[in-house]
Design a protein around this motif. Structure first.
Motif, short mmCIF file in Angstrom:
data_model
loop_
_atom_site.label_atom_id
_atom_site.label_comp_id
_atom_site.label_asym_id
_atom_site.label_seq_id
_atom_site.Cartn_x
_atom_site.Cartn_y
_atom_site.Cartn_z
N ALA B 91 1.05 -1.36 -0.01
CA ALA B 91 -0.01 -0.03 -0.02
C ALA B 91 1.11 1.18 0.07
N GLU B 130 -4.67 -4.59 0.21
CA GLU B 130 -3.71 -3.44 0.53
C GLU B 130 -4.05 -2.23 -0.72
N SER B 133 -7.24 -0.75 0.22
CA SER B 133 -6.91 0.32 1.48
C SER B 133 -6.39 1.88 1.05
#
Lengths: 174, 147
Positions: B91, B130, B133
């Motif tokens: 991320a 990820e 997010s």
């Protein structure tokens, strides 16, 4: 002069790779996605287990049979009671048209192989494609592929909104 | 009266004086179209195959994540930008990469996942979580082109 240019040319010829990235484009759902309850008959449940075997609406199925089955599910032309509900949708160009409320749910196991997951995604893409081709031929007398090729954007958008690609993915199960 | 007949009608030689120019034009063409390939994985990645594929349009608005195995190993590796990373770094790194692009093109940003077909799905799902997010929602499952 020409010699030097030739040398450079050959160098570039050898090192150039005409690159094109191809693959399956997908859009992930937003993080705070909280979709409401969907009626059971509207959902085509696809499970892939740890041994890469498929289960479609609780029946085992081979991957080769999936595109055809999913395409009939998506359209539900015969308005079967086990297939998705039909609703009138107000479409541009076509006005009120019957479309199905289809959703496809895809769930893997933790050790499903990525290869078979991509295989199922590919099969679903071809199901949507043939469903869209069908719909387009029925209403515009031209296949969806044709419309795409001719860049008939308006009609492409109509077909896409009539048969939207709805693949929801759940967390892998153990 | 005497007729002079030309016996030999020799072909005039092709002028080569414009040859360098032609070569230069070709050269410039290749220089302009060339993409220096620098995204090589450090390990072997045997990507899956598919039929319903699409070509990427904005290669400059993308980042590639490689996922695969080192030869003979069974621990999956993730590579981004020439270095090996852990799943939870994805991320941050992708967000960093996306931040270098102009804001207007951020929605077009695509993450290309080049993953081995033998990988277990939980890893791919983790990577997708990820990406979700940080709201990097466009992805491409890269496939092996059959040649």
């Amino acid at each position: 002069m020409a010699d030097i240019a030739f040398l450079l040319l050959i160098f570039f010829l050898v090192t150039t790779t005409i690159e094109s990235e191809s693959g399956l484009m997908r859009k992930l759902p937003p993080d705070e996605d909280s979709s409401g309850e969907i009626k059971r008959r509207n959902v085509l449940n696809i499970l892939i287990n740890n041994d890469d075997q498929l289960m479609v609406n609780l029946k085992p199925m081979e991957i080769d049979a999936l595109p055809a089955y999913a395409a009939t599910f998506i359209q539900n032309k015969e308005e079967k009671s086990t297939f998705p509900e039909m609703e009138l949708k107000d479409l541009e160009l076509l006005g009120e048209t019957m479309v199905s409320k289809q959703v496809i749910s895809l769930q893997c196991a933790t050790h499903t192989s990525y290869g078979s997951y991509v295989g199922v995604q590919d099969a679903l893409a071809s199901a949507y494609r043939s469903a869209r081709n069908d719909f387009s031929e029925q209403h515009f007398n031209r296949s969806f592929d044709d419309l795409l090729e001719a860049k008939a954007i308006e009609r492409v958008k109509v077909v896409q909104s009539a048969i939207p690609m709805r693949i929801s993915e759940a967390e892998p199960f153990k | 009266m005497k007729f002079k007949t030309k016996r030999k009608k020799s072909l005039p030689e092709i002028s080569t004086s414009s040859l360098p120019d032609i070569i230069f034009i070709l050269l410039f063409f290749f220089m302009v179209t060339m993409v220096i390939k620098d995204d090589q994985s450090k390990f072997q990645v045997d990507r899956p195959t598919a039929v319903q594929i699409e070509k990427m349009k904005h290669l400059d608005l993308s980042a590639t994540i490689w996922v695969g195995y080192d030869e003979g190993q069974s621990i999956p590796l993730i590579q981004f930008d020439k270095r090996l990373i852990q799943v939870d770094e994805v991320a941050g790194l992708i967000a960093e990469k996306r931040a270098t692009l102009p804001e207007s093109s951020a929605p077009l940003f695509t993450t290309i996942i080049k993953a081995d077909r033998e990988l277990p799905m939980y890893l791919i799902t983790d990577i997708k979580q990820e990406l979700r997010s940080i709201n990097a929602l466009k992805i491409q499952y890269s496939i092996q082109e059959e040649s």
